[in-house]
Design an enzyme around this catalytic site. Structure first.
Site, PDB file in Angstrom:
ATOM      1  N   CYS A   1     -16.181  12.302  -5.929  1.00  0.00           N
ATOM      2  CA  CYS A   1     -17.572  12.569  -5.565  1.00  0.00           C
ATOM      3  C   CYS A   1     -17.663  13.855  -4.746  1.00  0.00           C
ATOM      4  CB  CYS A   1     -18.152  11.411  -4.765  1.00  0.00           C
ATOM      5  SG  CYS A   1     -19.870  11.680  -4.261  1.00  0.00           S
TER       6      CYS A   1
ATOM      7  N   LYS B   1     -10.441   8.083 -10.176  1.00  0.00           N
ATOM      8  CA  LYS B   1     -11.319   9.120 -10.716  1.00  0.00           C
ATOM      9  C   LYS B   1     -11.340  10.290  -9.739  1.00  0.00           C
ATOM     10  CE  LYS B   1     -15.783   9.891 -12.965  1.00  0.00           C
ATOM     11  NZ  LYS B   1     -16.233  11.127 -12.334  1.00  0.00           N
TER      12      LYS B   1
ATOM     13  N   ASP C   1     -19.824  16.883 -18.939  1.00  0.00           N
ATOM     14  CA  ASP C   1     -20.554  17.562 -20.025  1.00  0.00           C
ATOM     15  C   ASP C   1     -20.351  16.915 -21.392  1.00  0.00           C
ATOM     16  OD1 ASP C   1     -21.346  19.299 -18.063  1.00  0.00           O
ATOM     17  OD2 ASP C   1     -20.147  20.994 -18.756  1.00  0.00           O
TER      18      ASP C   1
END
Length: 327
Positions: free
Chosen positions: A102, A141, A204
């Site tokens: 994040c 992540k 994306d």
């Protein structure tokens, strides 16, 4: 193609990304209904969820009994990360994901999220604490690095694998890029080459074509879709169909599309309560109106209405008559 994480199987390897304020329980369940290999909860602050502070408790409505759901934890203290992981396992979680990606200033100034890319020793302490605390698969992540001078995701990945992490998702940007520019899928290949566990490409990826290109350039084992699914909860299923031959989703049209949006809206009202649910749903309604190419007048009427019954009536009258929803 299936990814095996301990006793858990991810099939197809097309995952829904955790997006703060977006991928709540009603939305995750809708995406999962169309078809997704895994959906990931919104980021949950470890100490707060253990101490049951109100905001964290609301986010902890994690659908722990749902199949193909991962719970994402964030924090900077190994003790609280371990305690939160134990709590999630005790409540039925199937996979624990650790957030080290994040980019939000609110998160990184607290030495959480992608700030941990600047302190890999602390990052490893957190990972080891979570892995030792639970018998569940633990995943990670993160991003390519902090900035262009610190592209250390491969090093973090190697250390994470050594500590017992079973899968890593890489967003193809640095923290300092936030969401600007284009995701560098080719750079993810360096992480894939550094480890033997599955690597997931993120950033994306909006449709089957971008997913296929991301896989080719990164060599990754699967893809994670975030903003590309906004207003189109069937998007992951479309990507899975194109890349892995799973059944094609039936993209709802006309009255069926209106029914789906109304059902999602009512689920949000039930989940949050009428007042908060009405406000939280507006972002989703806006994306659905974009998908349906609704006119400015209809958009204004739906997004400014203060009465849930009025919103539901407008959803059905506007979206039932919308043009074809692009597949």
């Amino acid at each position: 193609m299936a990814l095996c994480l301990g006793s858990q199987t991810i099939h197809p390897p097309v995952l829904l990304a955790p997006l703060a304020g977006i991928t709540d329980l009603p939305y995750r369940r809708l995406v999962a209904r169309f078809g997704a290999g895994l959906v990931v909860s919104e980021m949950v602050a470890s100490q707060e969820v253990v101490q049951a502070q109100p905001e964290a408790r609301a986010r902890a409505e994690l659908g722990l009994g749902d199949q193909a759901t991962s719970v994402q934890l964030a924090g900077r203290d190994p003790y609280w990360m371990a305690e939160a992981a134990r709590l999630m396992e005790a409540n039925g979680a199937r996979i624990i994901d650790i957030n080290m990606g994040c980019p939000s200033k609110r998160v990184t100034t607290g030495l959480c999220g992608s700030a941990l890319l600047r302190d890999l020793d602390l990052a490893l302490d957190l990972i080891e604490a979570v892995v030792k605390a639970v018998s569940l698969p633990v995943t990670l992540k993160t991003r390519l690095g902090w900035d262009d001078t610190l592209l250390n995701a491969p090093d973090l990945a190697r250390r994470a694998e050594g500590a017992g992490v079973q899968m890593i998702t890489i967003h193809g940007r640095t923290r300092c890029q936030f969401y600007k520019g284009a995701a560098d899928w080719a750079a993810i290949a360096r992480v894939k080459q550094a480890v033997s566990i599955p690597v997931i490409a993120n950033g994306d990826i909006t449709d089957a074509a971008t997913a296929a290109t991301a896989l080719r350039l990164s060599g990754a084992d699967g893809v994670m879709v975030g903003r590309g699914a906004q207003g189109a909860p069937w998007r992951l299923a479309q990507i899975s169909h194109a890349l892995y031959g799973t059944p094609a989703p039936a993209v709802p049209q006309g009255a069926a599309f209106a029914d789906m949006v109304a059902e999602h809206y009512e689920a949000m009202l039930s989940f949050y309560g009428p007042a908060l649910g009405l406000r939280c749903a507006r972002k989703h309604l806006g994306w659905y109106l974009d998908t349906a190419q609704a006119g400015a007048g209809a958009r204004h009427a739906i997004l400014t209405a203060e009465d849930p019954a009025t919103v539901l009536r407008l959803i059905r009258s506007v979206l039932s008559d919308a043009g074809a929803i692009a597949a």
